[in-house]
Motif scaffolding. Structure first.
Motif, PDB file in Angstrom:
ATOM      1  N   VAL A  36       0.875  -1.183   0.000  1.00  0.00           N
ATOM      2  CA  VAL A  36       0.000   0.000   0.000  1.00  0.00           C
ATOM      3  C   VAL A  36       0.907   1.226   0.000  1.00  0.00           C
ATOM      4  N   ASP A  37       0.816   2.029  -1.053  1.00  0.00           N
ATOM      5  CA  ASP A  37       1.694   3.193  -1.220  1.00  0.00           C
ATOM      6  C   ASP A  37       3.155   2.818  -1.046  1.00  0.00           C
ATOM      7  N   GLY A  38       3.533   1.684  -1.600  1.00  0.00           N
ATOM      8  CA  GLY A  38       4.909   1.227  -1.563  1.00  0.00           C
ATOM      9  C   GLY A  38       5.338   0.544  -0.291  1.00  0.00           C
ATOM     10  N   VAL A  39       4.449   0.461   0.697  1.00  0.00           N
ATOM     11  CA  VAL A  39       4.768  -0.177   1.977  1.00  0.00           C
ATOM     12  C   VAL A  39       4.339  -1.641   1.924  1.00  0.00           C
ATOM     13  N   GLU A  40       5.284  -2.555   2.113  1.00  0.00           N
ATOM     14  CA  GLU A  40       4.947  -3.974   2.139  1.00  0.00           C
ATOM     15  C   GLU A  40       4.154  -4.299   3.396  1.00  0.00           C
ATOM     16  N   VAL A  41       2.992  -4.900   3.218  1.00  0.00           N
ATOM     17  CA  VAL A  41       2.187  -5.284   4.385  1.00  0.00           C
ATOM     18  C   VAL A  41       2.069  -6.801   4.518  1.00  0.00           C
ATOM     19  N   THR A  42       2.543  -7.544   3.519  1.00  0.00           N
ATOM     20  CA  THR A  42       2.707  -8.993   3.659  1.00  0.00           C
ATOM     21  C   THR A  42       4.114  -9.352   3.194  1.00  0.00           C
ATOM     22  N   GLU A  43       4.600 -10.501   3.660  1.00  0.00           N
ATOM     23  CA  GLU A  43       5.875 -11.005   3.167  1.00  0.00           C
ATOM     24  C   GLU A  43       5.722 -11.339   1.692  1.00  0.00           C
ATOM     25  N   PHE A 163       2.533 -11.338   7.713  1.00  0.00           N
ATOM     26  CA  PHE A 163       2.388  -9.889   7.689  1.00  0.00           C
ATOM     27  C   PHE A 163       3.663  -9.182   8.118  1.00  0.00           C
ATOM     28  N   ARG A 164       3.817  -7.951   7.643  1.00  0.00           N
ATOM     29  CA  ARG A 164       4.899  -7.076   8.057  1.00  0.00           C
ATOM     30  C   ARG A 164       4.427  -5.635   7.880  1.00  0.00           C
ATOM     31  N   ILE A 165       5.244  -4.689   8.274  1.00  0.00           N
ATOM     32  CA  ILE A 165       4.953  -3.265   8.038  1.00  0.00           C
ATOM     33  C   ILE A 165       6.206  -2.639   7.448  1.00  0.00           C
ATOM     34  N   GLY A 166       6.298  -2.680   6.130  1.00  0.00           N
ATOM     35  CA  GLY A 166       7.415  -2.071   5.427  1.00  0.00           C
ATOM     36  C   GLY A 166       8.751  -2.599   5.891  1.00  0.00           C
ATOM     37  N   ALA A 167       9.703  -1.679   6.066  1.00  0.00           N
ATOM     38  CA  ALA A 167      11.067  -2.051   6.432  1.00  0.00           C
ATOM     39  C   ALA A 167      11.245  -2.265   7.931  1.00  0.00           C
ATOM     40  N   ASN A 168      10.193  -2.071   8.719  1.00  0.00           N
ATOM     41  CA  ASN A 168      10.318  -2.285  10.163  1.00  0.00           C
ATOM     42  C   ASN A 168      10.689  -3.740  10.448  1.00  0.00           C
ATOM     43  N   PRO A 169      11.723  -3.988  11.241  1.00  0.00           N
ATOM     44  CA  PRO A 169      12.000  -5.370  11.656  1.00  0.00           C
ATOM     45  C   PRO A 169      10.782  -5.957  12.357  1.00  0.00           C
ATOM     46  N   VAL A 170      10.444  -7.193  12.017  1.00  0.00           N
ATOM     47  CA  VAL A 170       9.234  -7.801  12.581  1.00  0.00           C
ATOM     48  C   VAL A 170       9.326  -7.885  14.099  1.00  0.00           C
ATOM     49  N   ASP A 171      10.538  -8.083  14.627  1.00  0.00           N
ATOM     50  CA  ASP A 171      10.651  -8.202  16.085  1.00  0.00           C
ATOM     51  C   ASP A 171      10.504  -6.864  16.805  1.00  0.00           C
ATOM     52  N   GLU A 172      10.315  -5.766  16.064  1.00  0.00           N
ATOM     53  CA  GLU A 172      10.025  -4.481  16.696  1.00  0.00           C
ATOM     54  C   GLU A 172       8.532  -4.140  16.646  1.00  0.00           C
ATOM     55  N   LEU A 173       7.725  -5.034  16.118  1.00  0.00           N
ATOM     56  CA  LEU A 173       6.289  -4.800  16.030  1.00  0.00           C
ATOM     57  C   LEU A 173       5.579  -5.313  17.276  1.00  0.00           C
ATOM     58  N   GLU A 174       4.403  -4.752  17.522  1.00  0.00           N
ATOM     59  CA  GLU A 174       3.529  -5.233  18.594  1.00  0.00           C
ATOM     60  C   GLU A 174       2.348  -5.945  17.972  1.00  0.00           C
ATOM     61  N   LEU A 175       1.907  -7.035  18.601  1.00  0.00           N
ATOM     62  CA  LEU A 175       0.798  -7.842  18.092  1.00  0.00           C
ATOM     63  C   LEU A 175      -0.373  -7.791  19.049  1.00  0.00           C
ATOM     64  N   MET A 176      -1.564  -7.501  18.517  1.00  0.00           N
ATOM     65  CA  MET A 176      -2.823  -7.612  19.247  1.00  0.00           C
ATOM     66  C   MET A 176      -3.667  -8.695  18.584  1.00  0.00           C
ATOM     67  N   VAL A 177      -4.259  -9.579  19.382  1.00  0.00           N
ATOM     68  CA  VAL A 177      -5.153 -10.617  18.879  1.00  0.00           C
ATOM     69  C   VAL A 177      -6.458 -10.520  19.656  1.00  0.00           C
ATOM     70  N   ALA A 178      -7.555 -10.276  18.952  1.00  0.00           N
ATOM     71  CA  ALA A 178      -8.863 -10.057  19.592  1.00  0.00           C
ATOM     72  C   ALA A 178      -9.589 -11.382  19.766  1.00  0.00           C
ATOM     73  N   ALA A 179      -8.990 -12.287  20.546  1.00  0.00           N
ATOM     74  CA  ALA A 179      -9.551 -13.617  20.765  1.00  0.00           C
ATOM     75  C   ALA A 179      -9.751 -13.860  22.241  1.00  0.00           C
ATOM     76  N   SER A 180     -10.851 -14.525  22.591  1.00  0.00           N
ATOM     77  CA  SER A 180     -11.145 -14.817  23.995  1.00  0.00           C
ATOM     78  C   SER A 180     -10.785 -16.240  24.394  1.00  0.00           C
TER      79      SER A 180
END
Length: 312
Positions: A36-43, A163-180
């Motif tokens: 999206v606008d040049g930002v990779e959002v999936t591997e 999933f990824r967010i552009g050039a951000n290292p994956v280990d610097e991302l935060e994950l939220m999962v909306a599961a009970s």
């Protein structure tokens, strides 16, 4: 298709409009990449490579695993082919090596279809399809099926994007999962019990750093809307969106995902309409009468961060 068009992921299809680009392949209806606008959002998966670790493929007529590749239909044992040899399970359905046909295509959308014929452990004929359609901030995905059998047939489906967010290292991302709910699994990754996430390390409803997580975990109790979210240090997000049919999610943190720059951490957020081993448990499994049709939807949404990268 000419010989020069042949790749491990089949025919290459590119959808592009208003800054959103999706690259697809016809084998397993694979999502090879989304920007999206040049930002990779999936591997991304190179056209000349097979999908590593099932990256981006469609999972049908079941996602995840069938324990021992065995289930029972009307009192009769059904023996599927064992496709996860190391754990003696049947994994990710019957279409992961199937070349889909292009049934409809436009600049911003494509529908890929494949038959699931009767075979070992599967006495049904299903006509399935997946439609990828660009949205202003990502991708909308529709899975569909019609039961062409003369008897009622079980069905579930899923997908396997990383999933990824552009050039951000994956280990610097935060994950939220909306599961009970999370599923306890055995050493062969088959579910043995379902538990509330409350008070456990699997409660990711408020988010946690990916660097601290080691997961190959099924989740349930996912409400429609944002099923999971990755957040970068600058506030950019990538969200996995579910409709009411997609109440389950597998989260897999792969520590050795292959990339051109070398192996490293990747995260698969796998939308599913049923739990693992649903052919045995019935958990989330849908039964389709002869001629019955079903469709369900999930999607990907990117939002730019404070830096404005990718902003519209």
């Amino acid at each position: 298709m000419t010989a020069s068009d042949l790749t491990p992921t089949g025919r290459s299809i590119v959808l592009e409009a208003a800054g959103v680009r999706a690259e697809l392949g016809t084998v397993a209806a694979v999502l090879r990449g989304l920007t999206v606008d040049g930002v990779e959002v999936t591997e991304s998966i190179p056209a000349g490579s097979a999908p590593p670790m099932a990256a981006g493929i469609v999972l049908a007529p079941w996602p995840n695993r069938v324990r021992d590749a065995v289930w029972t239909l009307d009192g009769e044992r059904q023996q599927l082919d064992i496709t996860e040899v190391s754990r003696a399970n049947a994994i990710h359905g019957l279409l992961r090596n199937t070349d889909y046909e292009v049934r409809e295509q436009a600049p911003g959308a494509v529908t890929l279809g494949a038959l699931i014929p009767p075979q070992h452990g599967w006495p049904f004929l299903l006509d399935t399809w997946v439609r990828y359609e660009l949205s202003p901030d990502g991708l909308a995905v529709t899975h569909g099926v019609v039961n062409r059998s003369a008897r009622t047939a079980p069905y579930a489906t899923g997908a396997h994007p990383y999933f990824r967010i552009g050039a951000n290292p994956v280990d610097e991302l935060e994950l939220m999962v909306a599961a009970s709910v999370y599923y306890e699994v055995d050493t062969r990754m088959n579910p043995v019990a379902a538990h509330s996430v409350e008070g456990t390390p699997y409660d990711l409803r408020t988010g946690a750093p990916l660097a601290e997580l080691t997961l190959d975990t099924p989740f349930g109790g996912v409400a429609p809307g944002v099923a999971a979210r990755l957040t970068a240090p600058d506030g950019a997000t990538v969200e996995l969106l579910h409709d009411a049919a997609w109440r389950y999610l597998q989260v897999f943190t792969a520590r050795d995902f292959p990339r051109a720059a070398g192996r490293g951490l990747a995260v698969a957020l796998e939308p599913m309409t049923a739990a693992p081993d649903a052919l045995n448990s019935g958990d989330g499994l849908r039964w389709l009468a002869p001629g019955e049709r079903w469709e369900g939807h999930w999607g990907i949404r990117y939002t730019a961060g404070r830096s404005g990268a990718g902003s519209r």
